[in-house]
Write an enzyme that holds these catalytic residues in place. Structure first.
Site, PDB file in Angstrom:
ATOM      1  CB  ALA A  55      -0.921   0.001   1.219  1.00  0.00           C
TER       2      ALA A  55
ATOM      3  CD  GLN B 294       8.810  -8.919   5.370  1.00  0.00           C
ATOM      4  OE1 GLN B 294       9.622  -8.560   4.522  1.00  0.00           O
ATOM      5  NE2 GLN B 294       7.742  -8.202   5.684  1.00  0.00           N
TER       6      GLN B 294
ATOM      7  CG  ASP C 279      22.638   3.727  -4.701  1.00  0.00           C
ATOM      8  OD1 ASP C 279      22.383   4.790  -4.136  1.00  0.00           O
ATOM      9  OD2 ASP C 279      22.272   2.618  -4.272  1.00  0.00           O
TER      10      ASP C 279
ATOM     11  CG  HIS D  40      20.899   2.401  -0.841  1.00  0.00           C
ATOM     12  ND1 HIS D  40      20.933   3.202  -1.965  1.00  0.00           N
ATOM     13  CD2 HIS D  40      19.721   2.694  -0.233  1.00  0.00           C
ATOM     14  CE1 HIS D  40      19.828   3.923  -2.033  1.00  0.00           C
ATOM     15  NE2 HIS D  40      19.080   3.641  -0.989  1.00  0.00           N
TER      16      HIS D  40
HETATM   17  P1  NAD Z   1       5.867   4.052   2.382  1.00  0.00           P
HETATM   18  O1  NAD Z   1       5.855   4.482   3.815  1.00  0.00           O
HETATM   19  O2  NAD Z   1       5.108   4.811   1.375  1.00  0.00           O
HETATM   20  O3  NAD Z   1       5.350   2.537   2.303  1.00  0.00           O
HETATM   21  C1  NAD Z   1       5.859   1.547   3.119  1.00  0.00           C
HETATM   22  C2  NAD Z   1       4.757   0.532   3.287  1.00  0.00           C
HETATM   23  O4  NAD Z   1       5.332  -0.584   3.966  1.00  0.00           O
HETATM   24  C3  NAD Z   1       3.579   1.029   4.144  1.00  0.00           C
HETATM   25  O5  NAD Z   1       2.383   0.835   3.429  1.00  0.00           O
HETATM   26  C4  NAD Z   1       3.648   0.154   5.396  1.00  0.00           C
HETATM   27  O6  NAD Z   1       2.382  -0.131   5.928  1.00  0.00           O
HETATM   28  C5  NAD Z   1       4.330  -1.095   4.836  1.00  0.00           C
HETATM   29  N1  NAD Z   1       4.973  -1.939   5.851  1.00  0.00           N
HETATM   30  C6  NAD Z   1       5.596  -1.567   6.995  1.00  0.00           C
HETATM   31  N2  NAD Z   1       5.988  -2.666   7.667  1.00  0.00           N
HETATM   32  C7  NAD Z   1       5.625  -3.732   6.945  1.00  0.00           C
HETATM   33  C8  NAD Z   1       5.750  -5.141   7.125  1.00  0.00           C
HETATM   34  N3  NAD Z   1       6.322  -5.648   8.222  1.00  0.00           N
HETATM   35  N4  NAD Z   1       5.249  -5.956   6.189  1.00  0.00           N
HETATM   36  C9  NAD Z   1       4.642  -5.462   5.086  1.00  0.00           C
HETATM   37  N5  NAD Z   1       4.473  -4.135   4.850  1.00  0.00           N
HETATM   38  C10 NAD Z   1       4.971  -3.283   5.779  1.00  0.00           C
HETATM   39  O7  NAD Z   1       7.412   3.902   1.976  1.00  0.00           O
HETATM   40  P2  NAD Z   1       8.035   3.800   0.500  1.00  0.00           P
HETATM   41  O8  NAD Z   1       8.277   5.173  -0.009  1.00  0.00           O
HETATM   42  O9  NAD Z   1       7.277   2.838  -0.316  1.00  0.00           O
HETATM   43  O10 NAD Z   1       9.490   3.213   0.876  1.00  0.00           O
HETATM   44  C11 NAD Z   1       9.623   1.916   1.393  1.00  0.00           C
HETATM   45  C12 NAD Z   1      11.064   1.657   1.808  1.00  0.00           C
HETATM   46  O11 NAD Z   1      11.933   1.672   0.666  1.00  0.00           O
HETATM   47  C13 NAD Z   1      11.642   2.670   2.785  1.00  0.00           C
HETATM   48  O12 NAD Z   1      12.418   2.005   3.774  1.00  0.00           O
HETATM   49  C14 NAD Z   1      12.539   3.525   1.903  1.00  0.00           C
HETATM   50  O13 NAD Z   1      13.556   4.167   2.638  1.00  0.00           O
HETATM   51  C15 NAD Z   1      13.085   2.461   0.993  1.00  0.00           C
HETATM   52  N6  NAD Z   1      13.701   2.931  -0.256  1.00  0.00           N
HETATM   53  C16 NAD Z   1      14.812   2.273  -0.680  1.00  0.00           C
HETATM   54  C17 NAD Z   1      15.425   2.653  -1.865  1.00  0.00           C
HETATM   55  C18 NAD Z   1      16.666   1.941  -2.346  1.00  0.00           C
HETATM   56  O14 NAD Z   1      17.254   2.411  -3.327  1.00  0.00           O
HETATM   57  N7  NAD Z   1      17.129   0.858  -1.750  1.00  0.00           N
HETATM   58  C19 NAD Z   1      14.893   3.692  -2.618  1.00  0.00           C
HETATM   59  C20 NAD Z   1      13.745   4.342  -2.162  1.00  0.00           C
HETATM   60  C21 NAD Z   1      13.165   3.953  -0.972  1.00  0.00           C
HETATM   61  C1  LMR Z   2      16.893   6.780  -1.964  1.00  0.00           C
HETATM   62  O1  LMR Z   2      18.084   6.541  -2.185  1.00  0.00           O
HETATM   63  O2  LMR Z   2      16.246   7.622  -2.622  1.00  0.00           O
HETATM   64  C2  LMR Z   2      16.174   6.000  -0.891  1.00  0.00           C
HETATM   65  O3  LMR Z   2      17.041   5.109  -0.258  1.00  0.00           O
HETATM   66  C3  LMR Z   2      15.467   6.874   0.070  1.00  0.00           C
HETATM   67  C4  LMR Z   2      16.436   7.563   1.019  1.00  0.00           C
HETATM   68  O4  LMR Z   2      16.195   7.522   2.227  1.00  0.00           O
HETATM   69  O5  LMR Z   2      17.390   8.149   0.537  1.00  0.00           O
END
Ligand code: NAD
Ligand code: LMR
Length: 326
Positions: free
Chosen positions: A16, A115, A162, A190
């Site tokens: 979601a 998980q 990245d 990252h």
């Molecule tokens: P968001 O808050 O919009 O959505 C996260 C969703 O995860 C929420 O709907 C929440 O209810 C759900 N959630 C929380 N715990 C959960 C669980 N145990 N099981 C299942 N669902 C769960 O966040 P987003 O913008 O979608 O970002 C998600 C994650 O991705 C964040 O940690 C963000 O920092 C990360 N991210 C990583 C990268 C990358 O390059 N690696 C890039 C962007 C964002």
């Molecule tokens: C990103 O690189 O955009 C994500 O990992 C979100 C963040 O916290 O920087």
């Protein structure tokens, strides 16, 4: 139109959330598996967001994708990972302004052990896992260490965003397209310690030459801190670009990179001085359904020092979650 021959189950957690709202449409539309595969989607959410995930499932259904299979919405990891061929672990809290991604370790680390265990017990034999939730490398390590029956190379962390940022910033500087560029890599974590490395970069097969001042003082920090820049300007963490990178990573993992380098965070075999077992960004190619580290690269002292700085942070993160490592 050809009749699809194959079927794949893809689990997406955080269904979601912001990233999923872009990611799910690309997966359902065939961007990962292609036109010959029916995709069943398993959407995992926390209980409070299952209702919203049901709404996402309704919209997916309304999109009438030709190869959409079953959609299952659940808050039970055992159901979500049942028979999964691919799992995108997105569900986790994003950082807000002023936070570093490592600040999320305590909030998010606890998600990935259960998980990992559910993947171990319920996923298909060929499961491939990409962890997107931050801090992605160490969360991937937690999941992997809690899945002892799954080959460790099936767990990866997302550094493709990245990599894509590194390509895009270089393409803008050289006034070329990203398709003209090759042999770019982002080493390490990252995080802001990552090392976007242009040592072997090529533009249309010729070595890239850039001024050292631009490279060290503008390019590397720009790429490494791009996530924070997006949060500052957009007010929210990157979402569509993250989804796009997740699709790139999974599609390439399954179908291969044709010898082209990409960055993937994979379990280290000790190459290039990166501690065995850590999940770090490497120069990789995907071949035969596996990410492989590009072998035999000579590293300068400068490169070694930059890689070590990021690996030191990965070690610290690993030690901070020692109790979650299974
Ligand atoms: P968001 O808050 O919009 O959505 C996260 C969703 O995860 C929420 O709907 C929440 O209810 C759900 N959630 C929380 N715990 C959960 C669980 N145990 N099981 C299942 N669902 C769960 O966040 P987003 O913008 O979608 O970002 C998600 C994650 O991705 C964040 O940690 C963000 O920092 C990360 N991210 C990583 C990268 C990358 O390059 N690696 C890039 C962007 C964002
Ligand atoms: C990103 O690189 O955009 C994500 O990992 C979100 C963040 O916290 O920087």
């Amino acid at each position: 139109m050809t009749t699809p021959q194959n079927r794949a189950t893809v689990t997406v957690t955080g269904a979601a959330g912001n990233i999923a709202y872009s990611l799910l449409w690309q997966i359902a539309g065939g961007a990962v598996y292609g036109p010959d595969t029916i995709v069943d989607l398993n959407l995992l959410e926390i209980p409070a967001a299952v209702g919203a995930a049901e709404g996402v499932a309704m919209e997916l259904s309304d999109s009438a994708f030709p190869n959409m299979g079953k959609i299952t919405v659940t808050d039970d990891p055992a159901v979500a990972f049942d028979g999964a061929n691919s799992a995108l672990l997105v569900g986790a809290r994003p950082r807000s302004k002023g936070m570093e991604r490592a600040d999320l370790l305590q909030a998010n680390g606890g998600i990935f052990g259960p998980q990992g265990r559910a993947i171990n017990d319920h996923a298909a034999e060929d499961i491939r896992v990409l962890v997107v939730g931050n801090p992605a490398n160490t969360n991937a390590l937690i999941a992997q260490r809690n899945a002892p029956d799954v080959p460790s190379e099936r767990f990866t962390g997302m550094m493709r965003l990245d990599h894509n940022r590194a390509l895009s910033q270089l393409a803008q500087k050289l006034e070329v397209r990203t398709r003209d560029l090759s042999k770019v890599v982002v080493w390490g974590n990252h995080s802001a310690t990552q090392f976007p490395d242009l040592t072997w970069a090529e533009v249309n097969g010729e070595p890239v030459r850039v001024a050292a001042e631009w490279y060290y003082e503008e390019y590397i920090p720009r790429v490494a801190k791009r996530g924070a820049e997006i949060i500052e300007v957009r007010g929210k963490s990157s979402a569509a670009s993250a989804a796009s990178a997740a699709v790139d990573h999974l599609r390439d993992w399954i179908h291969g990179t044709d010898g082209e380098w990409a960055t993937a965070a994979i379990v280290s075999d000790g190459s290039y001085g990166i501690d065995e077992g850590l999940i770090a960004g490497f120069p990789t190619v995907a071949e035969g359904g596996t990410w492989k580290i590009v072998p035999g690269l000579e590293l300068s002292e400068e490169q070694k020092a930059r890689i070590e700085a990021s690996v030191a942070e990965l070690r610290e993160e690993r030690d901070a979650v020692a109790d979650l490592l299974g």
